[in-house]
Design a protein around this motif. Structure first.
Motif, PDB file in Angstrom:
ATOM      1  N   ARG A  59       0.808  -1.219   0.000  1.00 61.42           N
ATOM      2  CA  ARG A  59       0.000   0.000   0.000  1.00 61.42           C
ATOM      3  C   ARG A  59       0.843   1.272   0.000  1.00 61.42           C
ATOM      4  O   ARG A  59       0.314   2.357  -0.202  1.00 61.42           O
ATOM      5  CB  ARG A  59      -0.936  -0.001   1.205  1.00 61.42           C
ATOM      6  CG  ARG A  59      -1.974  -1.119   1.169  1.00 61.42           C
ATOM      7  CD  ARG A  59      -2.984  -0.996   2.285  1.00 61.42           C
ATOM      8  NE  ARG A  59      -3.989  -2.056   2.220  1.00 61.42           N
ATOM      9  CZ  ARG A  59      -5.022  -2.169   3.056  1.00 61.42           C
ATOM     10  NH1 ARG A  59      -5.164  -1.276   4.028  1.00 61.42           N
ATOM     11  NH2 ARG A  59      -5.886  -3.150   2.928  1.00 61.42           N
ATOM     12  N   LYS A  60       2.108   1.138   0.248  1.00 63.03           N
ATOM     13  CA  LYS A  60       2.975   2.316   0.294  1.00 63.03           C
ATOM     14  C   LYS A  60       3.690   2.570  -1.035  1.00 63.03           C
ATOM     15  O   LYS A  60       4.436   3.548  -1.151  1.00 63.03           O
ATOM     16  CB  LYS A  60       4.024   2.148   1.403  1.00 63.03           C
ATOM     17  CG  LYS A  60       3.422   1.992   2.800  1.00 63.03           C
ATOM     18  CD  LYS A  60       4.513   1.802   3.843  1.00 63.03           C
ATOM     19  CE  LYS A  60       3.919   1.599   5.229  1.00 63.03           C
ATOM     20  NZ  LYS A  60       4.963   1.400   6.257  1.00 63.03           N
ATOM     21  N   LEU A  61       3.467   1.700  -2.022  1.00 60.96           N
ATOM     22  CA  LEU A  61       4.162   1.865  -3.294  1.00 60.96           C
ATOM     23  C   LEU A  61       3.553   3.014  -4.093  1.00 60.96           C
ATOM     24  O   LEU A  61       2.332   3.176  -4.140  1.00 60.96           O
ATOM     25  CB  LEU A  61       4.074   0.574  -4.113  1.00 60.96           C
ATOM     26  CG  LEU A  61       4.772  -0.674  -3.546  1.00 60.96           C
ATOM     27  CD1 LEU A  61       4.542  -1.861  -4.446  1.00 60.96           C
ATOM     28  CD2 LEU A  61       6.263  -0.412  -3.376  1.00 60.96           C
ATOM     29  N   ASN A  62       4.401   3.825  -4.704  1.00 61.79           N
ATOM     30  CA  ASN A  62       3.961   4.863  -5.631  1.00 61.79           C
ATOM     31  C   ASN A  62       4.978   4.974  -6.762  1.00 61.79           C
ATOM     32  O   ASN A  62       6.042   4.343  -6.728  1.00 61.79           O
ATOM     33  CB  ASN A  62       3.760   6.213  -4.929  1.00 61.79           C
ATOM     34  CG  ASN A  62       5.007   6.658  -4.195  1.00 61.79           C
ATOM     35  OD1 ASN A  62       6.093   6.753  -4.774  1.00 61.79           O
ATOM     36  ND2 ASN A  62       4.869   6.949  -2.894  1.00 61.79           N
ATOM     37  N   ALA A  63       4.665   5.779  -7.767  1.00 63.51           N
ATOM     38  CA  ALA A  63       5.512   5.862  -8.954  1.00 63.51           C
ATOM     39  C   ALA A  63       6.905   6.375  -8.626  1.00 63.51           C
ATOM     40  O   ALA A  63       7.911   5.913  -9.173  1.00 63.51           O
ATOM     41  CB  ALA A  63       4.845   6.742 -10.004  1.00 63.51           C
ATOM     42  N   SER A  86       8.488   2.586 -18.820  1.00 64.25           N
ATOM     43  CA  SER A  86       7.399   2.994 -19.717  1.00 64.25           C
ATOM     44  C   SER A  86       6.027   2.721 -19.125  1.00 64.25           C
ATOM     45  O   SER A  86       5.034   3.323 -19.551  1.00 64.25           O
ATOM     46  CB  SER A  86       7.523   2.247 -21.054  1.00 64.25           C
ATOM     47  OG  SER A  86       7.325   0.856 -20.881  1.00 64.25           O
ATOM     48  N   TYR A  87       5.941   1.813 -18.128  1.00 64.74           N
ATOM     49  CA  TYR A  87       4.657   1.523 -17.507  1.00 64.74           C
ATOM     50  C   TYR A  87       4.301   2.510 -16.400  1.00 64.74           C
ATOM     51  O   TYR A  87       3.149   2.527 -15.956  1.00 64.74           O
ATOM     52  CB  TYR A  87       4.657   0.101 -16.916  1.00 64.74           C
ATOM     53  CG  TYR A  87       4.887  -0.981 -17.944  1.00 64.74           C
ATOM     54  CD1 TYR A  87       4.091  -1.085 -19.076  1.00 64.74           C
ATOM     55  CD2 TYR A  87       5.922  -1.899 -17.772  1.00 64.74           C
ATOM     56  CE1 TYR A  87       4.314  -2.076 -20.020  1.00 64.74           C
ATOM     57  CE2 TYR A  87       6.148  -2.895 -18.714  1.00 64.74           C
ATOM     58  CZ  TYR A  87       5.345  -2.979 -19.824  1.00 64.74           C
ATOM     59  OH  TYR A  87       5.565  -3.959 -20.757  1.00 64.74           O
ATOM     60  N   LEU A  88       5.265   3.292 -15.929  1.00 71.41           N
ATOM     61  CA  LEU A  88       5.011   4.220 -14.824  1.00 71.41           C
ATOM     62  C   LEU A  88       4.412   5.516 -15.359  1.00 71.41           C
ATOM     63  O   LEU A  88       4.647   5.893 -16.507  1.00 71.41           O
ATOM     64  CB  LEU A  88       6.309   4.508 -14.072  1.00 71.41           C
ATOM     65  CG  LEU A  88       6.995   3.294 -13.442  1.00 71.41           C
ATOM     66  CD1 LEU A  88       8.257   3.723 -12.730  1.00 71.41           C
ATOM     67  CD2 LEU A  88       6.051   2.581 -12.477  1.00 71.41           C
ATOM     68  N   PRO A  89       3.626   6.234 -14.536  1.00 68.86           N
ATOM     69  CA  PRO A  89       3.016   7.502 -14.983  1.00 68.86           C
ATOM     70  C   PRO A  89       4.063   8.502 -15.429  1.00 68.86           C
ATOM     71  O   PRO A  89       5.075   8.716 -14.755  1.00 68.86           O
ATOM     72  CB  PRO A  89       2.265   7.985 -13.731  1.00 68.86           C
ATOM     73  CG  PRO A  89       2.032   6.761 -12.925  1.00 68.86           C
ATOM     74  CD  PRO A  89       3.198   5.863 -13.182  1.00 68.86           C
ATOM     75  N   LYS A  90       3.830   9.145 -16.559  1.00 68.68           N
ATOM     76  CA  LYS A  90       4.810  10.075 -17.124  1.00 68.68           C
ATOM     77  C   LYS A  90       4.917  11.363 -16.322  1.00 68.68           C
ATOM     78  O   LYS A  90       5.961  11.979 -16.263  1.00 68.68           O
ATOM     79  CB  LYS A  90       4.420  10.428 -18.567  1.00 68.68           C
ATOM     80  CG  LYS A  90       4.365   9.230 -19.490  1.00 68.68           C
ATOM     81  CD  LYS A  90       5.746   8.631 -19.646  1.00 68.68           C
ATOM     82  CE  LYS A  90       5.733   7.499 -20.667  1.00 68.68           C
ATOM     83  NZ  LYS A  90       4.925   6.351 -20.260  1.00 68.68           N
ATOM     84  N   GLU A  91       3.814  11.759 -15.646  1.00 68.51           N
ATOM     85  CA  GLU A  91       3.855  13.054 -14.971  1.00 68.51           C
ATOM     86  C   GLU A  91       4.765  13.066 -13.757  1.00 68.51           C
ATOM     87  O   GLU A  91       5.109  14.119 -13.251  1.00 68.51           O
ATOM     88  CB  GLU A  91       2.448  13.478 -14.536  1.00 68.51           C
ATOM     89  CG  GLU A  91       1.747  12.513 -13.606  1.00 68.51           C
ATOM     90  CD  GLU A  91       0.943  11.480 -14.364  1.00 68.51           C
ATOM     91  OE1 GLU A  91       1.232  11.296 -15.574  1.00 68.51           O
ATOM     92  OE2 GLU A  91       0.035  10.870 -13.776  1.00 68.51           O
ATOM     93  N   GLU A 136      -2.049  -1.745 -19.072  1.00 71.84           N
ATOM     94  CA  GLU A 136      -0.604  -1.728 -18.855  1.00 71.84           C
ATOM     95  C   GLU A 136      -0.163  -2.942 -18.040  1.00 71.84           C
ATOM     96  O   GLU A 136       0.913  -3.512 -18.275  1.00 71.84           O
ATOM     97  CB  GLU A 136      -0.183  -0.447 -18.140  1.00 71.84           C
ATOM     98  CG  GLU A 136      -0.330   0.812 -18.978  1.00 71.84           C
ATOM     99  CD  GLU A 136      -1.701   1.436 -18.807  1.00 71.84           C
ATOM    100  OE1 GLU A 136      -2.637   0.726 -18.386  1.00 71.84           O
ATOM    101  OE2 GLU A 136      -1.833   2.650 -19.102  1.00 71.84           O
ATOM    102  N   ALA A 137      -1.014  -3.369 -17.091  1.00 73.73           N
ATOM    103  CA  ALA A 137      -0.686  -4.554 -16.286  1.00 73.73           C
ATOM    104  C   ALA A 137      -0.614  -5.798 -17.164  1.00 73.73           C
ATOM    105  O   ALA A 137       0.263  -6.653 -16.978  1.00 73.73           O
ATOM    106  CB  ALA A 137      -1.720  -4.728 -15.179  1.00 73.73           C
TER     107      ALA A 137
END
Length: 487
Positions: A59-63, A86-91, A136-137
């Protein structure tokens, strides 16, 4: 085993002077170090601990954290590094570069470790599923499976089993589960050839789930009967297997075996797996009703299950009373719930049991009753209720459900006097079934015991005894954590 128990402490952060707790990124770096140690020492239990620690951090994972960890664990600019990025959010890419300069060059030897590559795939896949980015998954899962097919290392098997699970889950969430059935069969064949028993367990359950999702019960039974069997390595996978086996047996009208499998799955499931235990209890209740048994009220009052089992409680009450009209009302009232649980077809089968129960109550209450009154009390809604009542009574007499005769001349059902049940073999059968259940539970408990090697040969001092007891407590704690992980 001693080495494995003593590894409970992960390396402490280098800046120990700081009193703040370690960050999520620091935890992931420690897990990477544990993966490296387990890979070089070929200790599978260390990799199993990696999975448990990762689930605690889920639950603590983020981009931002994932990007920093990928820079730490993989070679920047490599093909795998670029694909996972490439799967992670670009922003979030501005924040991702914060940790690159300091951590990108800290690990060089780990770049070539297949275990670390698969772990990076697993982390990104879990993050994408939690963020509901299912397309993406699916792409990430397919890439990880392609990489896994080229790896034959026992230390990868634990991580591979988790990837198989999320691979199937990502396709199930998008409604494309049928697309990967052939691939799952190919993976199961590969796992069998490599003697990857944990992978075989996981893939067999995923295939059974795949078949049952599309109501292909015959294909599921053929696969289950021909798949190689061995001692279970994962309690979670064994519980799932018992649940799927119980569903198959129920559809095939083998209610006794289905009841045993479903109750065993509910009993063996971890306490934290509430949703799984609820599903097991729902199917077990239906199977017991089909067997002519009435579940105890305590089954419906289990902690956390009262609301979920409420429709089945009202259904059980209708079957117990033998009221056909009440049974129809309950089936219509909770039709959406029964359809979502995929138990509606089984509830249709219960209509005959409701009629039989009502007929049994009538035979106990009346020594002689006309078939017209039987039809009225059973509330039969057919065109010719008297003829239907006569056929129903005849079948119940033939099956031994009631002890009565039919007087065709006068149109009566004449009940015989109730005999002493203790003069029959029924009490003996019930007693034998209870003894067999207790013996089976005792044998399973004995087989589940774990002993340190050569414990019967060495005479240990008081200090060694204390150390051994402490290690056993820690091992028991790890085993308990394993039971709660996958649900």
């Amino acid at each position: 085993m001693t080495q494995d128990v003593e590894m409970k402490e992960l390396p402490a952060p280098s800046n120990s002077a700081s009193s703040s707790p370690p960050s999520t990124l620091q935890h992931l770096k420690e897990i990477a170090s544990l993966i490296e140690t387990g890979a070089y020492a070929r200790e599978v239990r260390r990799i199993m601990r990696v999975v448990r620690l990762t689930m605690a951090l889920r639950r603590k994972l983020n981009a931002t954290v994932l990007a920093s960890f990928l820079n730490f664990a993989l070679t920047p600019g490599s093909e795998l590094h670029g694909r996972l990025f490439s799967y992670l959010p670009k922003e979030d890419e501005h924040d991702m570069d914060v940790d690159t300069a300091t951590s990108g060059t800290q690990i060089v030897a780990k770049h070539s470790l297949p275990e670390l590559e698969i772990y990076c795939y697993l982390l990104v896949l879990i993050f994408l599923i939690d963020q509901k980015r299912y397309n993406e998954a699916k792409a990430c899962a397919s890439a990880s499976i392609a990489r896994l097919k080229n790896l034959n290392r026992r230390t990868v098997d634990v991580l591979a089993s988790r990837l198989y699970f999320y691979y199937s889950l990502s396709y199930e969430l998008t409604g494309d589960l049928a697309e990967i059935r052939g691939n799952l069969l190919s993976l199961h064949r590969i796992a069998t050839l490599r003697r990857d028993e944990l992978g075989q367990e996981t893939l067999l359950n995923l295939l059974l789930r795949n078949y049952l999702h599309y109501n292909l019960y015959d294909q599921a039974e053929k696969l289950r009967s021909k798949a190689p069997r061995f001692e279970a390595h994962s309690n979670q996978q064994f519980c799932r297997y018992l649940f799927y086996l119980g569903k198959i047996r129920t559809i095939q009208l083998e209610y006794t075996d289905a009841k045993e499998s479903l109750l065993q799955a509910a009993r063996k499931a971890p306490v934290a797996a509430l949703g799984f235990r609820v599903q097991c209890n729902k199917w077990a209740i239906i199977v017991r009703l089909l067997l002519g048994e009435i579940p105890e009220r305590t089954v419906f009052m289990q902690k956390g299950m009262e609301n979920a089992l409420r429709p089945y409680f009202e259904l059980t009450n209708a079957v117990r009373i033998g009221d056909l009209e009440l049974f129809r009302n309950v089936a219509e009232k909770f039709s959406d719930t029964f359809n979502s649980d995929r138990t509606h077809n089984l509830i249709v089968r219960l209509r005959h049991n409701v009629i039989r129960t009502g007929l049994r109550n009538i035979s106990i209450s009346y020594s002689r009753i006309s078939l017209v009154d039987v039809a009225k009390k059973l509330r039969l809604d057919s065109a010719n209720p008297v003829a239907d009542a006569e056929s129903i009574v005849s079948k119940a007499i033939r099956d031994g459900a009631i002890d009565a005769t039919i007087d065709h001349a006068n149109g009566w059902m004449v009940s015989k006097e109730t005999g002493d049940i203790y003069s029959t073999n029924e009490p003996q059968f019930a007693f034998n079934s209870r003894i067999a259940f207790c013996l089976n539970m005792h044998n399973e408990a004995v087989r589940a015991l774990r002993f340190p090697p050569n414990s019967h040969k060495e005479k240990e001092s008081a200090e060694k005894r204390r150390e051994r007891q402490q290690q056993e407590q820690e091992l028991a704690k790890h085993i308990a954590e394993e039971d709660d992980d996958e649900f």
